[in-house]
Design a protein around this motif. Sequence first.
Motif, short mmCIF file in Angstrom:
data_model
loop_
_atom_site.label_atom_id
_atom_site.label_comp_id
_atom_site.label_asym_id
_atom_site.label_seq_id
_atom_site.Cartn_x
_atom_site.Cartn_y
_atom_site.Cartn_z
N ALA A 1 21.79 10.56 21.16
CA ALA A 1 20.95 10.60 22.36
C ALA A 1 21.32 9.46 23.29
O ALA A 1 21.73 8.38 22.84
CB ALA A 1 19.46 10.51 22.00
N VAL A 2 21.17 9.71 24.58
CA VAL A 2 21.22 8.67 25.60
C VAL A 2 19.89 8.78 26.33
O VAL A 2 19.56 9.84 26.87
CB VAL A 2 22.39 8.87 26.58
N GLY B 1 15.64 7.29 21.06
CA GLY B 1 16.71 8.27 20.98
C GLY B 1 17.20 8.47 19.56
O GLY B 1 17.51 9.61 19.15
N LEU B 2 17.28 7.39 18.79
CA LEU B 2 17.72 7.51 17.40
C LEU B 2 16.72 8.33 16.58
O LEU B 2 17.11 9.12 15.72
CB LEU B 2 17.90 6.12 16.79
N ALA B 3 15.44 8.13 16.88
CA ALA B 3 14.40 8.84 16.14
C ALA B 3 14.24 10.29 16.59
O ALA B 3 13.72 11.12 15.84
CB ALA B 3 13.07 8.10 16.29
N LEU C 1 21.81 13.61 27.07
CA LEU C 1 20.83 12.92 27.90
C LEU C 1 19.43 13.45 27.54
O LEU C 1 19.14 14.63 27.73
CB LEU C 1 21.14 13.16 29.37
N ALA C 2 18.60 12.58 27.02
CA ALA C 2 17.29 13.00 26.51
C ALA C 2 16.29 13.24 27.64
O ALA C 2 16.33 12.56 28.67
CB ALA C 2 16.73 11.93 25.57
N VAL D 1 20.73 5.93 37.70
CA VAL D 1 21.70 6.05 36.61
C VAL D 1 21.51 7.39 35.91
O VAL D 1 22.49 8.07 35.58
CB VAL D 1 21.52 4.87 35.62
N HIS D 2 20.28 7.77 35.70
CA HIS D 2 19.99 9.06 35.07
C HIS D 2 20.55 10.20 35.93
O HIS D 2 21.21 11.12 35.42
CB HIS D 2 18.47 9.20 34.90
#
Length: 477
Positions: free
Chosen positions: A358-359, A460-462, A387-388, A370-371
């Motif tokens: 995830a980013v 994002g990791l979760a 992209l989350a 940026v998004h």
Amino acid sequence: MNAPARYATPRDLRYRTFGGKVAKLAAQMGTPLMPWQRQVADVALEVDERGVHRYGVVIVTVQRRAGKTTLLRPVFAHRGLTVKRAGLWLTAQQRQDAADTWSDTADAIEDSPLRRVVRRRSANGQECLRFTPTGAKLRVFNALSRVALHGKDSDVVFVDEAFAFTEEQGDVILQGAVPTMATRTGAQLWIVSTAGTAASTWLRAMVKKGRANEGGPRVAFFEWSIPEDTEDLSDLDVYAAHHPAIGHTMGMDALRDAQATMKAHEFARAYGNFWVSSDEWAIAPVVWSGARTFERFAPGAPVAFGAEVAADRSGGVICAAGTLPDGRAAVEVVEHRGGIGWMAPRLLELAERHRPVAVVIDPGSPAGPVHRALADHMKRRGRWVPLAEFGTPELLDSNTEFLDGLTAGTLAHRSHERLDAAVRAMGTRTVREQVVFSRLVAEDGTNPAAALAAMLAHHGLAHPVPNERPALTVASG
């Protein structure tokens, strides 16, 4: 087991006290006072040579399930039985909460030998327990109404769960209650609560003064809590050693059950009376320090990236989240620079090299450009980046998960000066009645962007974005 108070106004044996009489009433009501309750009653109800209470304000901060309500009941009953036409008032964060406490108190009195001397009216909004020998009345009031007690006299005003009020709301309570006590000899304001959050500015100010013994000669202060330097906030033996109801009305099984069902930081607050965050810091220093690591991510572990931009758009930071060899999640700073034009290209480079799960970028934050740049690049070039989606629900979840992971010891951070400074600088704000981390720059000019980027990476990791291609292994750096 009798947990000692960590802070307590001492008993002055030169003065007599009504504590013994309150203890007898408590026993009659079927809830004999525990040692901590008797300690509070003996000190708080000291009277001078005129028979007037020495303390006009009594502040008690104690863990959940310690028995603060069962202390309140005989205090009210004693005043109701001994003071003619006493005004006894109860409030809490919501009027219904106060009404529930009033109902429990009335039930306990009616189930005791005192039932012969009380009359109860339970009409919603008109709750009243009248003590017939004196005409005293126990009633409920709306804490935040500026006119709730106008024209009334008060002998005891009890404010429950004071952590729910900001300093401004606390001022409203005081402006309503204090004048009603001015003509009542020996009137007392009782403020009782468990530790709060960063929004609990009213209670926090009182706790700071109480701990420093700066409340004044008419203020009695008591606190039971686990120490601020507790390193392992999951150690139930620490909680048991400092919870004054353990061994009396609670056992270790109750603590285990609560820990198993509550978020770690909420458990620490509720059953440790521990300030995980306050008006001084968004994350308690001992919590942040205890989560420090120098280990690198485990080889082969997935990674996620989070990006945040300073509120004034003067610069940005990218953080990564991964898994340590021992299984804990961890966050670290990847890069920080002035300006923001570099961020989208760098994130694309990192995504290509590490294939993250995830980013995470908040599109409604200063990092919105940026998004958008990443989203446009994906659309124009067809280069997929995980992209989350990130909105208010994800913002609330990410804050809770970050604080919970640090408190529970399941999240670590690789030591970094910028990340430490960001945490020290980070304040809080309220979104949908939940306290979340703020991106506002601190008074010294330090911005919290690195801490927020780390939080986003951890989220994002979760919560990996469904990937269209297999993730590659990654090493930190």
